[in-house]
Structure formats: structure tokens, C-alpha cells
Design an enzyme around this catalytic site. Structure first.
Site: not given
Length: 330
Positions: A280, A303, A277, A186, A312, A210
Site C-alpha cells: 500500500r 484517506h 501494508h 488495506r 507520501y 475504515k
């Protein structure tokens, strides 16, 4: 007695007199006045959020901070919750499911993602209050999230990725492209990387994603080659991996990284919008299309939910045809 108390006394006595005929209004007012005089009464203006709701918002954010949510996420929660509080103007115990539905309906002309985000924040807020037994029930339980728009991330093709590489005007630009693509990081993660974080033996580094979660990401040979070239060209002592071009040298800001990618994309003549992004997305899509394991890509992207990575996995028509030819029993 305070003006707010007088106002309350008048409203209560008038309301009771309207419902109950035959009562002595003077005696009632005197009795209520004795009771109210023992309290400090403040009137809540309808134009502002109720202080109880504001207090509970700050309490929940403090709890979420202890759970490890990042400052960026907490700031986003605070903005959404304050807008909600300004719109509802009730004590948290008095907020109903209907109040939340009415609030969300104000954004019916906004994108589905916007409404989903607002509902997600409210579910997190009321869910936390209920789990902590501050609220007896969660008013968001019956509200289902709106159906998400099925949009695939706009990844670059291999040709477009090469066009970006060829359009780089200096070694810093090329290094940015290679690092963002090879690691799938990110923007915030690349921004925070320091020189000392790079492990040249394993061709990797650790980043904080995150939820303040750490993970290991890996460089390609191309990324490592251009990274070494970029760092060798620098004569500064700045700890940041990417720095400004002009003195005084300092860490290249997130906005600076975004701007640099935009400049490269414009020079490449790409019509689509390209951001950090996008690279990414490109990392995830191209690696999955090349046969990478979904769980491995999930780990590499950081994730928490496999469903986030699953988007994806909607592979290209060419990949579908290839898989059909390869695996169909004739």
C-alpha cells in the site's frame, strides 16, 4: 445494615469527629444510620474500575457504532478505554486533566505513536460525552498530542517490487502481490473482496474501508491478467476472492495473507520487512513520484484527512532533482 453501610458510617463519623469538636458522636451516628438505612450501599474496590466509568465507556462505544465505526476500531477503543478505567478507578465526572496526564505518563518509555493513540482514544471518548452533554467539560481539551516522529513509510523501490514478482511460486502468490500493489488496498479490504465484486468492464471493484465507507479501487492490466488466471485455475464454488490452498476451501484469513507475503519476501531475498501494508505504501509513493495528483491518491487510498496522504509526498532525491531541472527558469 449492610457491611458496606456500616463501614461508611464509621468512616464518616470518625472524619466529622476529627474536624468538629464538641459534637455528640453517638447521636450523630444514630441520625446518619437512619439516613443510610434507606439506601443500598456498595463499596467500590480500589482494584477494579469504577462501574460508572465502565458504563459510560459502553455507552460511548454504542454511540460510535451508530456513527459507523468498524468493529475492529471499536474493539481497539474498548481495550484502550478499559485499561484507562482500570488505572483511574473514578466516576467519569471526577476524572481530571491531571488524572489523564498521570495515566499517559506511565507510558513515557513507549513509542510516541503508542501515547498518541491512547490520547486520541481518550479525546474521542470524553469529546463524545461532552458533545452529548453527559459531561459538562472535556478534561482532555488542554492536553496536546505529542509531536509525531517523522518517519516516512518504507515503500519498495521499483527493483524490489520486481524482485517480489519474480519470487512468486504460484499464481495465487502473484495475484496477491499484483492486487495489493495495483489497488493500494488495506489488508482488511483485500481480505473481504468477493469474486462477484470484480467489475471486469471498468477493471475495478468496490471495497469497504475504515468507518464503513465504500470506495472504488482499480486494477492494472497485470493485476487483472493474473487475477483471471488464478480464478480460472480454481474449481471451487467459494465466494471469496482469495481462498486456502487445501480443502475444505475457505476464505484466506488476514493472517494467511500476511504469511504468504512474508514467504514471497523471504524467497526474494529482501532484507527489509515486507507486509501487505508495505505494498500500500509502495502504491502511494510510486504513483505520487510518477506525477499523480495528491487528492486523487487520497481518494484511492480512502484517506479522510489529506495530511495522512501528504506523508507520501516527501518525494525521493531523484524526483527532486528531476523537478528542479524541469521547472527551474534558467
Amino acid at each position: 445494615m449492610q457491611a458496606a453501610g456500616e463501614h461508611l458510617l464509621s468512616q464518616v463519623t470518625q472524619s466529622l469527629y476529627g474536624f468538629c469538636s464538641g459534637i455528640d458522636i453517638v447521636e450523630l451516628r444514630m441520625k446518619l444510620s437512619e439516613i443510610i438505612s434507606e439506601y443500598d450501599i456498595k463499596r467500590i474496590e480500589s482494584e477494579v474500575a469504577h462501574p460508572d466509568l465502565k458504563e459510560k465507556i459502553e455507552l460511548s462505544l454504542a454511540g460510535k457504532q451508530l456513527e459507523g465505526l468498524s468493529k475492529i476500531t471499536l474493539d481497539g477503543y474498548r481495550i484502550h478505554l478499559r485499561i484507562f478505567a482500570d488505572g483511574v478507578k473514578k466516576k467519569v465526572d471526577d476524572v481530571t486533566t491531571a488524572d489523564i496526564r498521570v495515566y499517559l505518563a506511565r507510558y513515557k518509555d513507549q513509542k510516541i505513536a503508542t501515547i498518541s493513540t491512547k490520547l486520541s482514544v481518550l479525546k474521542s471518548f470524553f469529546g463524545w460525552l461532552t458533545a452529548e452533554e453527559i459531561l459538562p467539560r472535556d478534561p482532555t481539551t488542554k492536553i496536546k498530542p505529542p509531536k509525531k516522529e517523522k518517519r516516512l513509510p518504507k515503500a519498495l523501490s521499483i527493483e524490489e517490487l520486481e524482485m517480489l514478482r519474480e519470487a512468486c511460486q504460484n499464481v495465487r502468490q502473484r495475484t496477491l502481490i499484483e492486487i495489493l500493489y495495483a489497488t493500494g488496498c488495506r489488508l482488511s479490504e483485500v481480505y473481504a473482496i468477493n469474486r462477484k465484486d470484480i467489475d471486469y468492464n471498468t477493471q475495478s471493484c468496490r471495497v469497504i474501508g475504515k468507518g464503513n465507507k465504500e470506495r472504488e479501487v482499480y486494477f492494472s492490466f497485470k493485476a487483472l491478467f493474473h487475477l483471471k488466471k488464478y480464478l480460472f485455475s480454481r474449481g471451487d464454488q467459494e465466494s471469496a476472492l482469495f481462498i486456502t490452498e487445501r480443502q475444505p476451501y475457505r476464505r484466506l484469513s488476514k493472517r494467511g495473507i500476511q504469511r504468504e507475503i512474508g514467504i514471497i519476501a523471504a524467497a526474494a531475498g529482501l532484507q527489509k520487512k515486507v507486509s501487505p501494508h508495505t505494498l500500500r505504501h509502495t502504491f502511494a509513493t510510486l504513483t505520487l513520484n510518477n506525477g499523480a495528483d495528491l487528492v486523487a491518491v487520497q481518494e484511492l487510498l480512502g484517506h479522510e484527512n489529506p495530511a495522512t496522504t501528504q506523508i507520501y509526498a516527501s518525494i525521493t532525491a531523484e524526483r527532486k532533482r528531476e523537478q528542479h531541472r524541469k521547472h527551474l527558469v534558467q
